[in-house]
Write an enzyme that holds these catalytic residues in place. Structure first.
Site, PDB file in Angstrom:
ATOM      1  N   GLY A 161       0.874  -1.173   0.000  1.00  0.00           N
ATOM      2  CA  GLY A 161       0.000   0.000   0.000  1.00  0.00           C
ATOM      3  C   GLY A 161       0.903   1.212   0.000  1.00  0.00           C
ATOM      4  O   GLY A 161       1.907   1.241  -0.692  1.00  0.00           O
ATOM      5  N   GLU A 162       0.568   2.196   0.788  1.00  0.00           N
ATOM      6  CA  GLU A 162       1.420   3.376   0.900  1.00  0.00           C
ATOM      7  C   GLU A 162       1.922   3.432   2.343  1.00  0.00           C
ATOM      8  O   GLU A 162       1.126   3.561   3.276  1.00  0.00           O
ATOM      9  CB  GLU A 162       0.568   4.601   0.529  1.00  0.00           C
ATOM     10  CG  GLU A 162       1.305   5.726  -0.119  1.00  0.00           C
ATOM     11  CD  GLU A 162       2.436   5.330  -1.067  1.00  0.00           C
ATOM     12  OE1 GLU A 162       2.163   4.681  -2.094  1.00  0.00           O
ATOM     13  OE2 GLU A 162       3.596   5.668  -0.775  1.00  0.00           O
ATOM     14  N   SER A 163       3.226   3.332   2.506  1.00  0.00           N
ATOM     15  CA  SER A 163       3.758   3.227   3.868  1.00  0.00           C
ATOM     16  C   SER A 163       3.393   4.434   4.729  1.00  0.00           C
ATOM     17  O   SER A 163       3.180   4.302   5.943  1.00  0.00           O
ATOM     18  CB  SER A 163       5.267   3.002   3.852  1.00  0.00           C
ATOM     19  OG  SER A 163       5.900   3.863   2.953  1.00  0.00           O
ATOM     20  N   CYS A 218       6.363  -5.214   0.566  1.00  0.00           N
ATOM     21  CA  CYS A 218       6.392  -3.894  -0.080  1.00  0.00           C
ATOM     22  C   CYS A 218       6.318  -2.761   0.950  1.00  0.00           C
ATOM     23  O   CYS A 218       7.269  -2.558   1.684  1.00  0.00           O
ATOM     24  CB  CYS A 218       5.319  -3.822  -1.144  1.00  0.00           C
ATOM     25  SG  CYS A 218       5.782  -2.716  -2.464  1.00  0.00           S
ATOM     26  N   ARG A 247      12.653   3.601  -0.471  1.00  0.00           N
ATOM     27  CA  ARG A 247      11.304   3.481  -1.028  1.00  0.00           C
ATOM     28  C   ARG A 247      11.304   3.755  -2.533  1.00  0.00           C
ATOM     29  O   ARG A 247      12.140   4.470  -3.034  1.00  0.00           O
ATOM     30  CB  ARG A 247      10.362   4.470  -0.340  1.00  0.00           C
ATOM     31  CG  ARG A 247      10.164   4.165   1.139  1.00  0.00           C
ATOM     32  CD  ARG A 247       9.407   5.278   1.815  1.00  0.00           C
ATOM     33  NE  ARG A 247       8.076   5.410   1.236  1.00  0.00           N
ATOM     34  CZ  ARG A 247       7.406   6.559   1.173  1.00  0.00           C
ATOM     35  NH1 ARG A 247       7.923   7.667   1.632  1.00  0.00           N
ATOM     36  NH2 ARG A 247       6.205   6.579   0.652  1.00  0.00           N
ATOM     37  N   ILE A 257       5.584  -3.694  -7.390  1.00  0.00           N
ATOM     38  CA  ILE A 257       4.764  -2.510  -7.675  1.00  0.00           C
ATOM     39  C   ILE A 257       5.317  -1.351  -6.839  1.00  0.00           C
ATOM     40  O   ILE A 257       5.101  -1.292  -5.627  1.00  0.00           O
ATOM     41  CB  ILE A 257       3.278  -2.742  -7.322  1.00  0.00           C
ATOM     42  CG1 ILE A 257       2.740  -3.993  -8.028  1.00  0.00           C
ATOM     43  CG2 ILE A 257       2.439  -1.518  -7.694  1.00  0.00           C
ATOM     44  CD1 ILE A 257       1.379  -4.454  -7.534  1.00  0.00           C
ATOM     45  N   ARG A 258       6.026  -0.474  -7.480  1.00  0.00           N
ATOM     46  CA  ARG A 258       6.680   0.644  -6.774  1.00  0.00           C
ATOM     47  C   ARG A 258       7.375   0.154  -5.501  1.00  0.00           C
ATOM     48  O   ARG A 258       7.245   0.731  -4.424  1.00  0.00           O
ATOM     49  CB  ARG A 258       5.660   1.752  -6.458  1.00  0.00           C
ATOM     50  CG  ARG A 258       4.998   2.316  -7.707  1.00  0.00           C
ATOM     51  CD  ARG A 258       4.038   3.444  -7.406  1.00  0.00           C
ATOM     52  NE  ARG A 258       4.748   4.594  -6.872  1.00  0.00           N
ATOM     53  CZ  ARG A 258       4.343   5.269  -5.798  1.00  0.00           C
ATOM     54  NH1 ARG A 258       3.267   4.917  -5.142  1.00  0.00           N
ATOM     55  NH2 ARG A 258       5.040   6.292  -5.376  1.00  0.00           N
ATOM     56  N   HIS A 268       5.245  -8.636  -4.041  1.00  0.00           N
ATOM     57  CA  HIS A 268       3.885  -8.993  -3.603  1.00  0.00           C
ATOM     58  C   HIS A 268       3.587 -10.478  -3.820  1.00  0.00           C
ATOM     59  O   HIS A 268       3.021 -10.838  -4.856  1.00  0.00           O
ATOM     60  CB  HIS A 268       2.867  -8.168  -4.397  1.00  0.00           C
ATOM     61  CG  HIS A 268       2.861  -6.726  -4.039  1.00  0.00           C
ATOM     62  ND1 HIS A 268       1.993  -6.191  -3.116  1.00  0.00           N
ATOM     63  CD2 HIS A 268       3.636  -5.704  -4.462  1.00  0.00           C
ATOM     64  CE1 HIS A 268       2.222  -4.901  -2.992  1.00  0.00           C
ATOM     65  NE2 HIS A 268       3.221  -4.576  -3.798  1.00  0.00           N
ATOM     66  N   GLU A 288       1.317 -12.216  -2.606  1.00  0.00           N
ATOM     67  CA  GLU A 288      -0.123 -12.495  -2.571  1.00  0.00           C
ATOM     68  C   GLU A 288      -0.765 -12.312  -3.947  1.00  0.00           C
ATOM     69  O   GLU A 288      -1.904 -12.688  -4.154  1.00  0.00           O
ATOM     70  CB  GLU A 288      -0.805 -11.589  -1.528  1.00  0.00           C
ATOM     71  CG  GLU A 288      -1.024 -10.124  -1.906  1.00  0.00           C
ATOM     72  CD  GLU A 288       0.256  -9.263  -1.887  1.00  0.00           C
ATOM     73  OE1 GLU A 288       1.363  -9.817  -1.738  1.00  0.00           O
ATOM     74  OE2 GLU A 288       0.114  -8.034  -2.033  1.00  0.00           O
TER      75      GLU A 288
HETATM   76  N1  GLN Z   1       5.804   2.810  -2.665  1.00  0.00           N
HETATM   77  C1  GLN Z   1       5.086   2.333  -1.561  1.00  0.00           C
HETATM   78  C2  GLN Z   1       5.678   2.840  -0.253  1.00  0.00           C
HETATM   79  O1  GLN Z   1       6.751   3.129  -0.078  1.00  0.00           O
HETATM   80  C3  GLN Z   1       5.026   0.830  -1.526  1.00  0.00           C
HETATM   81  C4  GLN Z   1       4.259   0.315  -2.707  1.00  0.00           C
HETATM   82  C5  GLN Z   1       3.556  -0.973  -2.469  1.00  0.00           C
HETATM   83  O2  GLN Z   1       3.387  -1.396  -1.336  1.00  0.00           O
HETATM   84  N2  GLN Z   1       3.119  -1.595  -3.523  1.00  0.00           N
HETATM   85  O3  GLN Z   1       5.073   2.961   0.696  1.00  0.00           O
END
Ligand code: GLN
Length: 200
Positions: free
Chosen positions: A56-58, A89, A118, A146-147, A182, A184
């Site tokens: 997600g977004e940390s 992630c 990140r 993913i990112r 990921h 999952e």
């Molecule tokens: N870029 C996100 C972060 O640093 C992580 C991306 C993800 O969990 N898919 O929080």
């Protein structure tokens, strides 16, 4: 015969139901009795033996963990030494003791001896799949990024388990597991099974 295992998935952001279903399948395949459930409140953590911190977004996950009291509760359980954690992630970011950027936006759990950068794969490579070799796995594993972050450094009792372009993307420290990708989001259950073996 092992006791029933309780595994909680932090239910703030990310592929929560996918983690639940992968972990449930891993339990079924291992013929291990257990429950996999979502954790939203501190009391949900009480009966968890293990925890999954999804992506997600940390920054967002960190804020909600703090507000809900889950941050303090997780730290308490880690200090009691009775909680296993897998972070994927953004979850990997939160497990770190150090971040390469200075930011007030993420309050790290500081559980693992890792330094994390990140969104480290650059814009053109924000989302990709890569076949990786994981220490102890017989066959290569197709990892979905993913990112994702990279683990710039590990130290002490933390060991790297996989790399992409010589950058660490998976590391283990005793009962803690950090992944840049990921697991999952694929049908391959080997990572969830690996984590399960860390718990039982
Ligand atoms: N870029 C996100 C972060 O640093 C992580 C991306 C993800 O969990 N898919 O929080």
């Amino acid at each position: 015969m092992v006791n029933k295992i309780n595994i909680g998935v932090i239910g703030i952001q990310g592929a929560i139901s996918e983690h639940i279903s992968s972990m449930q399948k891993a339990l079924n395949d291992a013929e291990t009795p257990g429950n996999v459930f979502i954790i939203k409140h501190t009391q949900d953590l009480n009966n968890a033996d293990a925890l999954i911190l999804p992506g997600g977004e940390s920054t967002t996950i960190s804020k909600v963990l703090n507000k809900s009291g889950l941050y303090d509760e997780i730290i308490k359980r880690v200090e009691q030494n009775d909680l296993s954690i897998m972070g994927t992630c953004a979850g990997c970011v939160l497990l770190a003791k150090e971040l390469s950027e200075k930011t007030e936006d993420v309050k790290l759990l500081k559980v693992m001896n890792i330094k994390v950068k990140r969104n480290a794969f650059g814009r053109q490579k924000e989302s990709f799949e890569n076949e990786i070799i994981i220490n102890g796995f017989e066959k290569p594993y197709t990892a979905v990024f993913i990112r994702g972050p990279i683990i710039e450094k590990v130290w002490g009792n933390c060991k790297p388990l996989a790399k992409v372009d010589n950058k660490i993307v998976m590391a283990r420290q005793e009962r803690f597991l950090a992944l840049s990708f990921h697991p999952e989001l694929t049908e391959d259950l080997r990572i969830h099974k690996y984590f399960l073996n860390m718990i039982i």
